[in-house]
Design a protein around this motif. Structure first.
Motif, PDB file in Angstrom:
ATOM      1  N   TRP A  41      44.965  50.946  29.785  1.00  0.00           N
ATOM      2  CA  TRP A  41      44.096  50.750  30.954  1.00  0.00           C
ATOM      3  C   TRP A  41      44.294  51.878  31.955  1.00  0.00           C
ATOM      4  O   TRP A  41      45.400  52.386  32.128  1.00  0.00           O
ATOM      5  N   GLY A  42      43.216  52.232  32.625  1.00  0.00           N
ATOM      6  CA  GLY A  42      43.305  53.142  33.747  1.00  0.00           C
ATOM      7  C   GLY A  42      43.667  52.398  35.020  1.00  0.00           C
ATOM      8  O   GLY A  42      43.808  51.171  35.023  1.00  0.00           O
ATOM      9  N   GLN A  43      43.805  53.131  36.112  1.00  0.00           N
ATOM     10  CA  GLN A  43      44.189  52.552  37.401  1.00  0.00           C
ATOM     11  C   GLN A  43      43.006  51.910  38.124  1.00  0.00           C
ATOM     12  O   GLN A  43      43.211  51.113  39.046  1.00  0.00           O
ATOM     13  N   GLY A  44      41.823  52.257  37.734  1.00  0.00           N
ATOM     14  CA  GLY A  44      40.633  51.674  38.341  1.00  0.00           C
ATOM     15  C   GLY A  44      40.017  52.589  39.387  1.00  0.00           C
ATOM     16  O   GLY A  44      40.706  53.385  40.027  1.00  0.00           O
ATOM     17  N   THR A  45      38.708  52.460  39.550  1.00  0.00           N
ATOM     18  CA  THR A  45      37.987  53.200  40.572  1.00  0.00           C
ATOM     19  C   THR A  45      37.028  52.235  41.278  1.00  0.00           C
ATOM     20  O   THR A  45      36.362  51.422  40.627  1.00  0.00           O
ATOM     21  N   GLN A  46      36.984  52.325  42.590  1.00  0.00           N
ATOM     22  CA  GLN A  46      36.189  51.395  43.383  1.00  0.00           C
ATOM     23  C   GLN A  46      34.726  51.797  43.387  1.00  0.00           C
ATOM     24  O   GLN A  46      34.389  52.964  43.633  1.00  0.00           O
ATOM     25  N   VAL A  47      33.876  50.843  43.126  1.00  0.00           N
ATOM     26  CA  VAL A  47      32.429  51.008  43.270  1.00  0.00           C
ATOM     27  C   VAL A  47      31.960  49.986  44.295  1.00  0.00           C
ATOM     28  O   VAL A  47      32.192  48.790  44.137  1.00  0.00           O
ATOM     29  N   THR A  48      31.297  50.481  45.331  1.00  0.00           N
ATOM     30  CA  THR A  48      30.784  49.606  46.378  1.00  0.00           C
ATOM     31  C   THR A  48      29.293  49.859  46.538  1.00  0.00           C
ATOM     32  O   THR A  48      28.875  50.995  46.739  1.00  0.00           O
ATOM     33  N   VAL A  49      28.518  48.792  46.438  1.00  0.00           N
ATOM     34  CA  VAL A  49      27.068  48.880  46.570  1.00  0.00           C
ATOM     35  C   VAL A  49      26.671  48.144  47.840  1.00  0.00           C
ATOM     36  O   VAL A  49      26.892  46.934  47.954  1.00  0.00           O
ATOM     37  N   SER A  50      26.106  48.880  48.771  1.00  0.00           N
ATOM     38  CA  SER A  50      25.721  48.285  50.046  1.00  0.00           C
ATOM     39  C   SER A  50      24.283  47.773  49.985  1.00  0.00           C
ATOM     40  O   SER A  50      23.424  48.361  49.318  1.00  0.00           O
ATOM     41  N   SER A  51      24.047  46.686  50.701  1.00  0.00           N
ATOM     42  CA  SER A  51      22.697  46.095  50.707  1.00  0.00           C
ATOM     43  C   SER A  51      21.836  46.670  51.813  1.00  0.00           C
ATOM     44  O   SER A  51      22.301  47.415  52.665  1.00  0.00           O
ATOM     45  N   LYS A 110      23.301  46.971  42.220  1.00  0.00           N
ATOM     46  CA  LYS A 110      23.122  45.822  43.098  1.00  0.00           C
ATOM     47  C   LYS A 110      24.431  45.532  43.836  1.00  0.00           C
ATOM     48  O   LYS A 110      25.507  45.897  43.339  1.00  0.00           O
ATOM     49  N   PRO A 111      24.355  44.853  44.955  1.00  0.00           N
ATOM     50  CA  PRO A 111      25.603  44.508  45.670  1.00  0.00           C
ATOM     51  C   PRO A 111      26.589  43.741  44.790  1.00  0.00           C
ATOM     52  O   PRO A 111      27.805  43.914  44.937  1.00  0.00           O
ATOM     53  N   GLU A 112      26.092  42.937  43.867  1.00  0.00           N
ATOM     54  CA  GLU A 112      26.985  42.175  42.989  1.00  0.00           C
ATOM     55  C   GLU A 112      27.685  43.048  41.960  1.00  0.00           C
ATOM     56  O   GLU A 112      28.560  42.570  41.232  1.00  0.00           O
ATOM     57  N   ASP A 113      27.339  44.317  41.884  1.00  0.00           N
ATOM     58  CA  ASP A 113      28.068  45.251  41.023  1.00  0.00           C
ATOM     59  C   ASP A 113      29.321  45.784  41.709  1.00  0.00           C
ATOM     60  O   ASP A 113      30.117  46.491  41.080  1.00  0.00           O
ATOM     61  N   THR A 114      29.482  45.469  42.980  1.00  0.00           N
ATOM     62  CA  THR A 114      30.661  45.916  43.719  1.00  0.00           C
ATOM     63  C   THR A 114      31.929  45.366  43.085  1.00  0.00           C
ATOM     64  O   THR A 114      32.060  44.153  42.896  1.00  0.00           O
ATOM     65  N   ALA A 115      32.838  46.265  42.724  1.00  0.00           N
ATOM     66  CA  ALA A 115      34.068  45.874  42.031  1.00  0.00           C
ATOM     67  C   ALA A 115      34.935  47.103  41.816  1.00  0.00           C
ATOM     68  O   ALA A 115      34.481  48.235  42.032  1.00  0.00           O
ATOM     69  N   VAL A 116      36.155  46.858  41.377  1.00  0.00           N
ATOM     70  CA  VAL A 116      36.980  47.939  40.844  1.00  0.00           C
ATOM     71  C   VAL A 116      36.664  48.036  39.349  1.00  0.00           C
ATOM     72  O   VAL A 116      36.737  47.033  38.631  1.00  0.00           O
ATOM     73  N   TYR A 117      36.310  49.206  38.906  1.00  0.00           N
ATOM     74  CA  TYR A 117      35.950  49.437  37.513  1.00  0.00           C
ATOM     75  C   TYR A 117      37.137  50.072  36.788  1.00  0.00           C
ATOM     76  O   TYR A 117      37.661  51.105  37.233  1.00  0.00           O
ATOM     77  N   TYR A 118      37.510  49.453  35.679  1.00  0.00           N
ATOM     78  CA  TYR A 118      38.661  49.899  34.908  1.00  0.00           C
ATOM     79  C   TYR A 118      38.217  50.449  33.558  1.00  0.00           C
ATOM     80  O   TYR A 118      37.443  49.806  32.835  1.00  0.00           O
ATOM     81  N   CYS A 119      38.757  51.596  33.233  1.00  0.00           N
ATOM     82  CA  CYS A 119      38.565  52.170  31.909  1.00  0.00           C
ATOM     83  C   CYS A 119      39.612  51.578  30.972  1.00  0.00           C
ATOM     84  O   CYS A 119      40.757  51.329  31.376  1.00  0.00           O
ATOM     85  N   THR A 120      39.240  51.371  29.722  1.00  0.00           N
ATOM     86  CA  THR A 120      40.175  50.852  28.742  1.00  0.00           C
ATOM     87  C   THR A 120      39.885  51.469  27.383  1.00  0.00           C
ATOM     88  O   THR A 120      38.746  51.888  27.118  1.00  0.00           O
ATOM     89  N   ALA A 121      40.894  51.535  26.562  1.00  0.00           N
ATOM     90  CA  ALA A 121      40.725  52.128  25.239  1.00  0.00           C
ATOM     91  C   ALA A 121      41.761  51.560  24.273  1.00  0.00           C
ATOM     92  O   ALA A 121      42.867  51.200  24.678  1.00  0.00           O
ATOM     93  N   GLN A 122      41.374  51.489  23.018  1.00  0.00           N
ATOM     94  CA  GLN A 122      42.304  51.114  21.959  1.00  0.00           C
ATOM     95  C   GLN A 122      42.744  52.398  21.271  1.00  0.00           C
ATOM     96  O   GLN A 122      41.917  53.095  20.675  1.00  0.00           O
ATOM     97  N   VAL A 123      44.037  52.679  21.354  1.00  0.00           N
ATOM     98  CA  VAL A 123      44.557  53.992  20.986  1.00  0.00           C
ATOM     99  C   VAL A 123      45.695  53.851  19.971  1.00  0.00           C
ATOM    100  O   VAL A 123      46.521  52.931  20.072  1.00  0.00           O
ATOM    101  N   ARG A 124      45.713  54.783  19.026  1.00  0.00           N
ATOM    102  CA  ARG A 124      46.875  54.925  18.135  1.00  0.00           C
ATOM    103  C   ARG A 124      47.499  56.269  18.456  1.00  0.00           C
ATOM    104  O   ARG A 124      46.838  57.306  18.347  1.00  0.00           O
TER     105      ARG A 124
END
Length: 121
Positions: A111-121, A86-100
């Motif tokens: 945290w990762g640097q993020g990847t853009q997701v854009t949903v057009s209506s 949906k258009p409201e899913d448009t955001a920068v998506y960040y990966c994250t992990a708890q690591v030892r």
């Protein structure tokens, strides 16, 4: 150091699908949970989904039923399959992990640097 690198973002029409991937690399002894957060313009970063090393998952209400989080422990990789976007899913998506990093190290949140997701209506 531990690095998280996301891939798979892009532009998609409403109702479409995307699959995000995130690979962890570096000195890693164990990864506990992995997951995804997102941040839309002008909004706070919010949880999308997480998954433990044993496969237990947790989803935000907005993602439940449309998104699926999975991981390949052998590859230190987490995925997010997003359907019925949906258009409201448009955001920068960040990966994250708890690591030892080593047997003697404490758990860290990475945290990762993020990847853009854009949903057009």
């Amino acid at each position: 150091q531990v690095q998280l690198v996301e891939s798979g973002g892009g532009l998609v029409q409403t109702g479409g699908s995307l699959r995000l991937s995130c690979a962890a690399s570096g000195t890693i002894f164990v990864i506990n949970w992995m997951g995804w957060y997102r941040q839309a313009p002008g909004k706070q970063r919010e949880l999308v989904a997480t998954i433990t090393s044993g496969g237990s998952t947790n989803y935000a209400d907005s993602a439940e039923g449309r998104f699926t989080v999975s991981r390949d422990n052998a590859k230190n990789t987490v995925y997010l399959q997003m359907n019925s976007l949906k258009p409201e899913d448009t955001a920068v998506y960040y990966c994250t992990a708890q690591v030892r990093r080593t047997v003697a190290a404490v758990m860290e949140i990475r945290w990762g640097q993020g990847t853009q997701v854009t949903v057009s209506s």
